[in-house]
Write an enzyme that holds these catalytic residues in place. Structure first.
Site, PDB file in Angstrom:
ATOM      1  N   ASP A  69      35.090  36.069  43.376  1.00 14.30           N
ATOM      2  CA  ASP A  69      34.930  36.614  42.042  1.00 14.30           C
ATOM      3  C   ASP A  69      33.430  36.524  41.720  1.00 14.30           C
ATOM      4  O   ASP A  69      32.718  35.707  42.311  1.00 14.30           O
ATOM      5  CB  ASP A  69      35.758  35.771  41.057  1.00 14.30           C
ATOM      6  CG  ASP A  69      35.492  36.144  39.620  1.00 14.30           C
ATOM      7  OD1 ASP A  69      35.664  37.321  39.272  1.00 14.30           O
ATOM      8  OD2 ASP A  69      35.104  35.237  38.847  1.00 14.30           O
ATOM      9  N   ASP A 119      31.701  36.550  38.155  1.00 11.54           N
ATOM     10  CA  ASP A 119      31.287  35.800  36.975  1.00 11.54           C
ATOM     11  C   ASP A 119      31.953  34.431  36.902  1.00 11.54           C
ATOM     12  O   ASP A 119      33.171  34.318  36.972  1.00 11.54           O
ATOM     13  CB  ASP A 119      31.586  36.605  35.709  1.00 11.54           C
ATOM     14  CG  ASP A 119      30.844  37.933  35.709  1.00 11.54           C
ATOM     15  OD1 ASP A 119      29.673  37.949  36.116  1.00 11.54           O
ATOM     16  OD2 ASP A 119      31.445  38.951  35.320  1.00 11.54           O
ATOM     17  N   ASP A 147      22.725  43.488  32.689  1.00 11.55           N
ATOM     18  CA  ASP A 147      21.281  43.322  32.809  1.00 11.55           C
ATOM     19  C   ASP A 147      20.974  42.451  34.024  1.00 11.55           C
ATOM     20  O   ASP A 147      21.232  41.246  34.008  1.00 11.55           O
ATOM     21  CB  ASP A 147      20.729  42.670  31.537  1.00 11.55           C
ATOM     22  CG  ASP A 147      19.220  42.519  31.561  1.00 11.55           C
ATOM     23  OD1 ASP A 147      18.591  42.703  32.632  1.00 11.55           O
ATOM     24  OD2 ASP A 147      18.653  42.186  30.494  1.00 11.55           O
ATOM     25  N   GLN A 202      35.187  44.388  35.698  1.00  8.41           N
ATOM     26  CA  GLN A 202      34.043  44.686  34.845  1.00  8.41           C
ATOM     27  C   GLN A 202      34.468  45.648  33.734  1.00  8.41           C
ATOM     28  O   GLN A 202      34.123  46.832  33.728  1.00  8.41           O
ATOM     29  CB  GLN A 202      32.879  45.246  35.672  1.00  8.41           C
ATOM     30  CG  GLN A 202      32.284  44.242  36.640  1.00  8.41           C
ATOM     31  CD  GLN A 202      31.692  43.042  35.930  1.00  8.41           C
ATOM     32  OE1 GLN A 202      31.040  43.144  34.898  1.00  8.41           O
ATOM     33  NE2 GLN A 202      31.932  41.853  36.487  1.00  8.41           N
ATOM     34  N   CYS A 251      43.815  48.079  40.287  1.00 10.00           N
ATOM     35  CA  CYS A 251      42.731  47.244  40.807  1.00 10.00           C
ATOM     36  C   CYS A 251      42.430  46.011  39.968  1.00 10.00           C
ATOM     37  O   CYS A 251      41.993  45.006  40.510  1.00 10.00           O
ATOM     38  CB  CYS A 251      41.461  48.075  40.993  1.00 10.00           C
ATOM     39  SG  CYS A 251      40.924  49.046  39.582  1.00 10.00           S
ATOM     40  N   THR A 306      35.471  42.050  41.493  1.00  9.58           N
ATOM     41  CA  THR A 306      35.112  41.690  40.130  1.00  9.58           C
ATOM     42  C   THR A 306      35.640  42.673  39.099  1.00  9.58           C
ATOM     43  O   THR A 306      35.457  43.888  39.241  1.00  9.58           O
ATOM     44  CB  THR A 306      33.579  41.517  40.008  1.00  9.58           C
ATOM     45  OG1 THR A 306      33.232  41.174  38.665  1.00  9.58           O
ATOM     46  CG2 THR A 306      32.820  42.774  40.430  1.00  9.58           C
TER      47      THR A 306
END
Length: 183
Positions: free
Chosen positions: A15, A17, A29, A59, A102, A57
């Site tokens: 993963d 984060d 960013d 998002q 997903c 991940t």
């Protein structure tokens, strides 16, 4: 708690984060990317052992209109630069209620990464910080290792088959299982 003793492990998916990098909610960013302490070393150890490496991940910032896919890709490129490189990246751009295949805990990203790597999902371990990461692994036929953070719920820890104190310990568990199966 340990990984299954009879499975060959050829790939490791992480993963992003709060597993590889310190979580900045909806980060788009690249300049805000800060690796979790020890992440680069842990990934290097896995690579040196010959494991295929990837990132899976969620998002949802893309679906929420808080980031573009290009911004997320640039942020991921920074993670790749600081912690990787990784052999495969799979990103779910959807929100929780979109019904995609997903978004973790669904297995789509794990299955797609396995296919892209040319590895059976049964030969993959997914490392993440929440129950959805582990459940996605199990749903895909892979194994999961939970690395809890302050935000991980106790019920997620209790439900996990394999729990590691940190990313380095998670990789150590995988490498120990890999060595045991090879011998």
């Amino acid at each position: 708690m340990a990984l299954a003793p009879d499975r060959v492990i050829r790939g490791l998916l992480f993963d992003r984060d709060d597993t590889l990098v310190i979580d900045v909610p909806y980060n788009a960013d690249p300049h805000l990317v800060v690796p979790v302490p020890g992440a680069h070393r842990a990934v290097e150890r896995a690579r040196a052992a010959g494991l295929a490496l990837g990132v899976v991940t969620n998002q949802s910032a893309i679906a929420k209109g808080l980031a573009t896919r290009d911004q997320v890709d640039a942020t991921n490129a920074r993670v790749d630069e600081l912690v990787g490189p990784f052999d495969v990246w799979r990103v779910c751009p959807h929100d929780a209620d979109d019904g995609c295949r997903c978004r973790k805990p669904r297995p789509g990203m794990v299955l797609d990464a396995a296919e892209q790597l040319g590895i059976s999902p049964a030969e993959i371990v997914v490392v993440g910080d929440i129950g959805a990461d582990v459940r996605a692994a199990v749903a895909a036929g892979a194994q999961g290792v939970l690395v809890p953070t302050d935000r991980t719920r106790q019920d997620e820890v209790d439900a996990a088959t394999t729990v590691a104190a940190d990313l380095d310990e998670a990789v150590t568990l995988v490498l120990a299982r890999t060595a045991a199966v090879r011998s």
